[in-house]
Design an enzyme around this catalytic site. Structure first.
Site, short mmCIF file in Angstrom:
data_model
loop_
_atom_site.label_atom_id
_atom_site.label_comp_id
_atom_site.label_asym_id
_atom_site.label_seq_id
_atom_site.Cartn_x
_atom_site.Cartn_y
_atom_site.Cartn_z
CD GLU A 122 33.39 3.11 -1.35
OE1 GLU A 122 34.52 3.90 -0.86
OE2 GLU A 122 32.39 2.95 -0.39
CE1 TYR A 225 33.05 18.57 8.26
CE2 TYR A 225 32.87 18.30 5.83
CZ TYR A 225 33.17 17.68 7.28
OH TYR A 225 33.32 16.40 7.39
CD GLU A 239 29.71 10.61 2.63
OE1 GLU A 239 30.65 10.51 3.23
OE2 GLU A 239 29.48 10.27 1.38
#
Length: 342
Positions: A122, A225, A239
């Site tokens: 994280e 994207y 990711e």
């Protein structure tokens, strides 16, 4: 003492000296064989890595003896059996469970000199409670390149054979998002882009969730994207870039660390960085004004490289064994919070 006795003693001394010479010669020959080219290496001991609490799971996965061998790491045994605390070569603690206080640090039972590993994928923006972990951990496992055990979310490796064909593109830009908060820079940028760029938004935030097997085929039909990270920190490329964009076959428009960081992982013409533009309108004009030849240059890397996703915690933990011989035994993170939030 008669002459016969003196002769016997001399013989014993001679034999003792000869035995000593033979022993030294054997030891010397063994030393030569140990370092000679092509010599049979000494057996490598198997390292035991104890995972104190499996990340994001109440029950760990099956961990057969060949778990790490399947990732190219030998002599490495992963276990979640806490009774091995006294004998484990290293113990790993995943921060999310420590942060939620779902896992207790066994400080009183810690063997002297045993390396402890702090693990987290994280960002600092979503990491709390580091202040109470000072002076405990020896090594860090994370996406940061300066970690002791560096494990990125993905990487590019040489491709064998032709690249698989991409489906026809029938959309301009896609974005999958679950956590939609207006204070986030990615949300602000999206709101600035939306009037100038057709963006289809998927995910729980827009009540259009995609199943795990639906995400890549859906994104593959779009030209671009929006690989917008939820926060901007050194080396934090998740990711969203590797799987949602590159693996799907869409050109990522990235918001995250600086361009130089992305270029350390991928070719400079494999993505569009938002920092290269003075405004959201300028970025939108660049994307919508791209002709087919210009667009295909952003996908040229696919003919020589392929995406390898590194999202399996088993592979991440096996990396500890690969790095183990090279890591300092006397290192302690006295200010883990200061290091991670720098």
């Amino acid at each position: 003492m008669n002459n016969a006795g003196r002769v016997s003693i001399q013989k014993l001394r001679a034999l003792g000296g000869l035995a000593g010479v033979v022993l030294l010669t054997v030891l010397w020959l063994l030393w030569l064989l140990r370092w000679a080219p092509g010599a049979i290496p000494a057996p490598q001991p198997t390292l035991t890595i104890l995972i104190w609490h499996w990340p994001f799971a109440n029950r760990p996965p099956e961990l057969p003896s060949n778990t790490c061998s399947s990732y190219g790491v030998t002599h490495c045994h992963l276990s979640t059996n806490r009774s091995l605390l006294a004998s484990a070569d290293a113990v790993v603690f995943h921060h999310r469970e420590l942060q939620a206080r779902g896992a207790r640090l066994p400080l009183a039972e810690r063997p002297h000199g045993q390396p402890w590993v702090w693990a987290s994928m994280e960002s600092p923006s979503h990491t709390r409670g580091l202040g109470r972990l000072q002076g405990i951990f020896n090594w860090v496992l994370s996406y940061r390149r300066d970690s002791d055990i560096f494990v990125p979310y993905g990487c590019l490796e040489p491709r064998e054979g032709p690249a698989p064909p991409l489906p026809a593109k029938n959309g301009v830009a896609a974005w999958v998002v679950s956590n939609f908060q207006t204070r986030q820079r990615r949300v602000q940028l999206y709101q600035q882009l939306a009037p100038h760029l057709p963006v289809d938004v998927f995910g729980r935030a827009n009540r259009r969730p995609l199943c795990s097997d639906c995400l890549l085929p859906t994104v593959a039909r779009y030209l671009f994207y929006l690989a917008f990270e939820n926060s901007q920190h050194p080396d934090y490329i998740t990711e969203k870039f590797w799987r949602n964009a590159l693996a799907a076959g869409a050109v990522p428009v990235v918001l995250g660390p600086p361009r130089a960081t992305y270029e350390a992982f991928a070719p400079p013409d494999a993505f569009v960085h938002v920092d290269d533009f003075g405004s959201a309108r300028e970025l939108a004009a660049f994307l919508t004004g791209m002709n087919e030849s210009q667009y295909r240059r952003y996908l040229a890397w696919r003919h020589r490289l392929r995406v390898r996703l590194l999202g399996d915690w088993r592979e991440r933990f096996c990396a500890i064994c690969a790095r183990y011989p090279h890591l300092p035994r006397d290192q302690v993170y006295q200010d883990l919070q200061g290091w991670f939030q720098a």
